[in-house]
Design an enzyme around this catalytic site. Structure first.
Site, PDB file in Angstrom:
ATOM      1  N   GLY A   1      14.509  12.006 -55.373  1.00 17.82           N
ATOM      2  CA  GLY A   1      14.832  10.609 -55.705  1.00 17.82           C
ATOM      3  C   GLY A   1      15.548  10.501 -57.044  1.00 17.82           C
ATOM      4  O   GLY A   1      16.531   9.765 -57.184  1.00 17.82           O
TER       5      GLY A   1
ATOM      6  N   LYS B   1      20.110   8.796 -42.583  1.00 21.98           N
ATOM      7  CA  LYS B   1      19.985  10.256 -42.605  1.00 21.98           C
ATOM      8  C   LYS B   1      18.497  10.579 -42.573  1.00 21.98           C
ATOM      9  O   LYS B   1      17.801  10.500 -43.579  1.00 21.98           O
ATOM     10  CB  LYS B   1      20.624  10.868 -43.861  1.00 21.98           C
ATOM     11  CG  LYS B   1      20.881  12.355 -43.650  1.00 21.98           C
ATOM     12  CD  LYS B   1      20.621  13.242 -44.843  1.00 21.98           C
ATOM     13  CE  LYS B   1      19.212  13.598 -45.138  1.00 21.98           C
ATOM     14  NZ  LYS B   1      18.470  14.392 -44.125  1.00 21.98           N
TER      15      LYS B   1
ATOM     16  N   GLY C   1      11.270   9.375 -50.308  1.00 20.09           N
ATOM     17  CA  GLY C   1      11.022  10.815 -50.302  1.00 20.09           C
ATOM     18  C   GLY C   1      10.385  11.235 -51.612  1.00 20.09           C
ATOM     19  O   GLY C   1       9.770  10.425 -52.319  1.00 20.09           O
TER      20      GLY C   1
ATOM     21  N   GLU D   1      11.649   4.863 -53.013  1.00 15.13           N
ATOM     22  CA  GLU D   1      10.217   4.852 -52.673  1.00 15.13           C
ATOM     23  C   GLU D   1       9.783   6.309 -52.753  1.00 15.13           C
ATOM     24  O   GLU D   1      10.148   7.105 -51.887  1.00 15.13           O
ATOM     25  CB  GLU D   1      10.001   4.304 -51.250  1.00 15.13           C
ATOM     26  CG  GLU D   1      10.476   2.869 -51.020  1.00 15.13           C
ATOM     27  CD  GLU D   1       9.593   1.830 -51.683  1.00 15.13           C
ATOM     28  OE1 GLU D   1       8.526   2.180 -52.189  1.00 15.13           O
ATOM     29  OE2 GLU D   1       9.994   0.648 -51.699  1.00 15.13           O
TER      30      GLU D   1
HETATM   31  P1  NAD Z   1      12.014  15.081 -49.524  1.00 13.62           P
HETATM   32  O1  NAD Z   1      12.335  14.452 -50.822  1.00 13.62           O
HETATM   33  O2  NAD Z   1      11.959  16.553 -49.434  1.00 13.62           O
HETATM   34  O3  NAD Z   1      13.082  14.617 -48.408  1.00 13.62           O
HETATM   35  C1  NAD Z   1      13.340  13.255 -48.179  1.00 13.62           C
HETATM   36  C2  NAD Z   1      14.758  13.097 -47.657  1.00 13.62           C
HETATM   37  O4  NAD Z   1      15.676  13.463 -48.671  1.00 13.62           O
HETATM   38  C3  NAD Z   1      15.074  13.970 -46.444  1.00 13.62           C
HETATM   39  O5  NAD Z   1      15.829  13.232 -45.529  1.00 13.62           O
HETATM   40  C4  NAD Z   1      15.914  15.073 -47.045  1.00 13.62           C
HETATM   41  O6  NAD Z   1      16.812  15.663 -46.137  1.00 13.62           O
HETATM   42  C5  NAD Z   1      16.668  14.303 -48.104  1.00 13.62           C
HETATM   43  N1  NAD Z   1      17.262  15.125 -49.164  1.00 13.62           N
HETATM   44  C6  NAD Z   1      16.855  16.325 -49.625  1.00 13.62           C
HETATM   45  N2  NAD Z   1      17.716  16.754 -50.605  1.00 13.62           N
HETATM   46  C7  NAD Z   1      18.659  15.799 -50.746  1.00 13.62           C
HETATM   47  C8  NAD Z   1      19.810  15.649 -51.569  1.00 13.62           C
HETATM   48  N3  NAD Z   1      20.149  16.574 -52.472  1.00 13.62           N
HETATM   49  N4  NAD Z   1      20.561  14.526 -51.427  1.00 13.62           N
HETATM   50  C9  NAD Z   1      20.221  13.584 -50.542  1.00 13.62           C
HETATM   51  N5  NAD Z   1      19.145  13.663 -49.723  1.00 13.62           N
HETATM   52  C10 NAD Z   1      18.373  14.762 -49.825  1.00 13.62           C
HETATM   53  O7  NAD Z   1      10.632  14.411 -49.025  1.00 13.62           O
HETATM   54  P2  NAD Z   1       9.756  14.780 -47.755  1.00 13.62           P
HETATM   55  O8  NAD Z   1       9.122  16.112 -47.964  1.00 13.62           O
HETATM   56  O9  NAD Z   1      10.507  14.515 -46.514  1.00 13.62           O
HETATM   57  O10 NAD Z   1       8.631  13.633 -47.859  1.00 13.62           O
HETATM   58  C11 NAD Z   1       7.527  13.734 -48.695  1.00 13.62           C
HETATM   59  C12 NAD Z   1       7.714  12.971 -49.983  1.00 13.62           C
HETATM   60  O11 NAD Z   1       8.119  11.630 -49.723  1.00 13.62           O
HETATM   61  C13 NAD Z   1       6.411  12.857 -50.764  1.00 13.62           C
HETATM   62  O12 NAD Z   1       6.666  13.019 -52.128  1.00 13.62           O
HETATM   63  C14 NAD Z   1       5.958  11.439 -50.472  1.00 13.62           C
HETATM   64  O13 NAD Z   1       5.088  10.891 -51.433  1.00 13.62           O
HETATM   65  C15 NAD Z   1       7.260  10.718 -50.409  1.00 13.62           C
HETATM   66  N6  NAD Z   1       7.142   9.471 -49.637  1.00 13.62           N
HETATM   67  C16 NAD Z   1       7.183   8.285 -50.291  1.00 13.62           C
HETATM   68  C17 NAD Z   1       7.000   7.095 -49.606  1.00 13.62           C
HETATM   69  C18 NAD Z   1       7.018   5.758 -50.310  1.00 13.62           C
HETATM   70  O14 NAD Z   1       7.157   4.761 -49.625  1.00 13.62           O
HETATM   71  N7  NAD Z   1       6.862   5.700 -51.617  1.00 13.62           N
HETATM   72  C19 NAD Z   1       6.798   7.130 -48.222  1.00 13.62           C
HETATM   73  C20 NAD Z   1       6.758   8.356 -47.578  1.00 13.62           C
HETATM   74  C21 NAD Z   1       6.934   9.530 -48.292  1.00 13.62           C
END
Ligand code: NAD
Length: 479
Positions: A230, A172, A225, A247
């Site tokens: 998370g 997803k 994310g 992550e």
């Molecule tokens: P986000 O958490 O908004 O979204 C990530 C994913 O989660 C998306 O696919 C989104 O559709 C999904 N999502 C949202 N709500 C959900 C739910 N209720 N249930 C299941 N899935 C859901 O993150 P973003 O804005 O896309 O990315 C930025 C964040 O990701 C930052 O905090 C960044 O530090 C982190 N990140 C971490 C790593 C790592 O390896 N540690 C790598 C890249 C980004």
């Protein structure tokens, strides 16, 4: 470019009929239209994976290796398509997009190499007449949820290692970068992944998350994310006793000790902080400088930041392009106002127009300010002063996060002290905080996550370990 969902080896419209238009971050024009997955599509994708899981789990390692190597070759051949979608949909600069398009090839080849290395251990045993060993079995159906910032690498890494381990996989992708996810689907389909083994399901997290995570056939959720989402996913998994890897975010420290090579530290810190406009989980967004170098470093670093080229993505030498959404700018703006009102000094930047945020450096930041703790996910760096290496360590660890860290020093003892004591999953001495390789244990501690990704570490997370004994002579029992 119109794209449907990739479910069970077929391209199908969403059950809900909903679609979404993607607007190009390069030129503001419509770039594509994508079907938006619904709960019914999520169930269909898991059912298709469940139907394929036994046969795929039994494939010979060489068969999976062959498919992954073919996928790597196609990824290499389609580099220009990947760069195009990364620029238009994910707002990547040309340099970042080229890096990502090259790195995914590397990752998929590394995953191919792991197919033959899914193995257990033999154990010495006190049980008379027994042979004792462990073996690794695929988990079954794995769901990967990925973010927008490195959509090809982060979705592709989960996908490649899940398949290498013999699992079926549903990706997803972020709703901000669905076309990147669907391009991975096309490429792996062309490489010969059998129907059902892989599905790509763009859609809203809130809509699809529970349907995917809650399905009993899903054995692992691997999420990359934000920390807030998370934690929510981890809670849902906990109720079902389902395996999860996370992550998450970071507020990664860079420590510059008084003996550091100043010009080199400035360059490495600027790369760590500003690559992809700071929209990187490993971004070195919190710089802690020892007293003796503080003023000099602040001057040189802010000059470097102010000189970075902010510009359109079409221009290949642009370093700072747009943020993924303009709402991010308002959030960062509030953090800057809070910091300045509490005594921080804005050295350069601080302004924005639409989703273009200026490279920004703020000095004299202390832990009392929100910006010391909160992830900006933009081109914004804070600098704090430390009176000693011990205070630098305390400041570095004064965060809920623990993803990546860097320390600049030529003192071997300090290098060793900091690498042992910084609370982070990854520490780089005289290197940038932004670093990844296909085979290393990538991941964080504290609120930056659970579990590791890459090479055999992904395989360990994506398989179950089973202890086996074979009794070659009859055992004796007490009754
Ligand atoms: P986000 O958490 O908004 O979204 C990530 C994913 O989660 C998306 O696919 C989104 O559709 C999904 N999502 C949202 N709500 C959900 C739910 N209720 N249930 C299941 N899935 C859901 O993150 P973003 O804005 O896309 O990315 C930025 C964040 O990701 C930052 O905090 C960044 O530090 C982190 N990140 C971490 C790593 C790592 O390896 N540690 C790598 C890249 C980004």
């Amino acid at each position: 470019m119109d794209k449907e969902l990739f479910i069970g080896g077929e391209w199908v419209p969403s059950e809900s009929g909903q679609t979404m238009v993607i607007t190009s971050l390069v030129n503001g024009k419509p770039y594509g239209r994508v079907s938006l997955g619904s709960r019914a599509d999520a169930v269909k994708a898991v059912n298709a994976a469940e139907a394929a899981v036994k046969a795929w789990g039994r494939t010979a390692p060489s068969e999976r290796e062959d498919i992954l190597l073919k996928a790597a070759d196609i990824l290499a051949r389609k580099r220009d398509d990947i760069v195009d979608v990364l620029q238009n949909e994910a707002g990547s600069t040309f340099g970042k997009a080229m890096f990502e398009a090259g790195f995914i090839v590397n990752i998929v080849r590394a995953a191919a190499g792991e197919c033959r290395r899914v193995c257990g251990t033999t154990y010495a045993t006190d049980i008379p007449g027994a042979f004792s060993y462990s073996l690794r079995r695929p988990l079954g159906v794995v769901v990967g949820i990925s973010p927008f910032n490195f959509p090809i690498v982060l979705g592709g890494k989960k996908l490649a290692f899940a398949l290498a381990a013999g699992n079926c996989f549903i990706l997803k992708p972020s709703e901000l970068t669905p076309l990147c996810g669907l391009l991975l689907g096309e490429i792996f389909q062309e490489a010969g992944v059998p129907p059902g083994v892989l599905s790509i399901l763009p859609g809203k997290g809130a809509e699809l998350g529970d349907a995917l995570i809650g399905h009993p056939a899903v054995k692992l959720v691997t999420f990359t994310g934000s920390t807030v989402i998370g934690k929510r996913i981890a809670q849902t998994c906990a109720v079902k006793l389902k395996k999860v890897t996370l992550e998450l975010g970071g507020k990664n420290p860079i420590i510059i000790l008084k003996d550091a090579d100043m010009d080199y530290a400035v360059q490495a810190s600027a790369f760590s902080a500003f690559i992809h406009q700071g929209q990187v989980c490993m971004a070195g967004s919190r710089i802690i400088v020892e007293n003796e170098l503080y003023e000099d470093f602040c001057g040189k670093f802010s000059d470097k930041a102010a000189a970075l080229k902010v510009g359109p993505l079409e221009e290949k030498d642009t370093v700072i392009g747009p943020l993924i959404r303009s709402a991010q700018c308002d959030m960062i703006g509030e953090l800057i106002v809070d910091a300045v009102s509490r005594g921080a000094k804005l050295l350069t930047g601080g302004g924005w127009e639409g989703n273009m945020f200026e490279p920004t450096v703020i000095a004299d930041v202390t832990p009392e300010m929100k910006i010391f703790h909160e992830e900006c996910f933009g081109p914004v760096v804070i600098i704090a002063k430390a009176d000693s290496p011990e205070q630098a360590l305390d400041l570095a660890n004064n965060t809920e996060y623990g993803l990546s860290a860097a320390v600049f020093t030529n003192d071997l003892k300090q290098a060793s002290f900091f690498s042992e004591n910084i609370e982070a999953g990854m520490v780089h001495v005289n290197g940038p905080t932004v670093r990844d390789e296909a085979h290393i244990p990538f991941g964080g501690i504290k609120n930056s996550g659970l579990g590791r990704e890459g090479g055999r570490y992904s395989i360990e997370e994506m398989t179950e370990l089973k202890w086996v004994t074979i009794q070659n002579e009859k055992a004796h029992f007490p009754f």
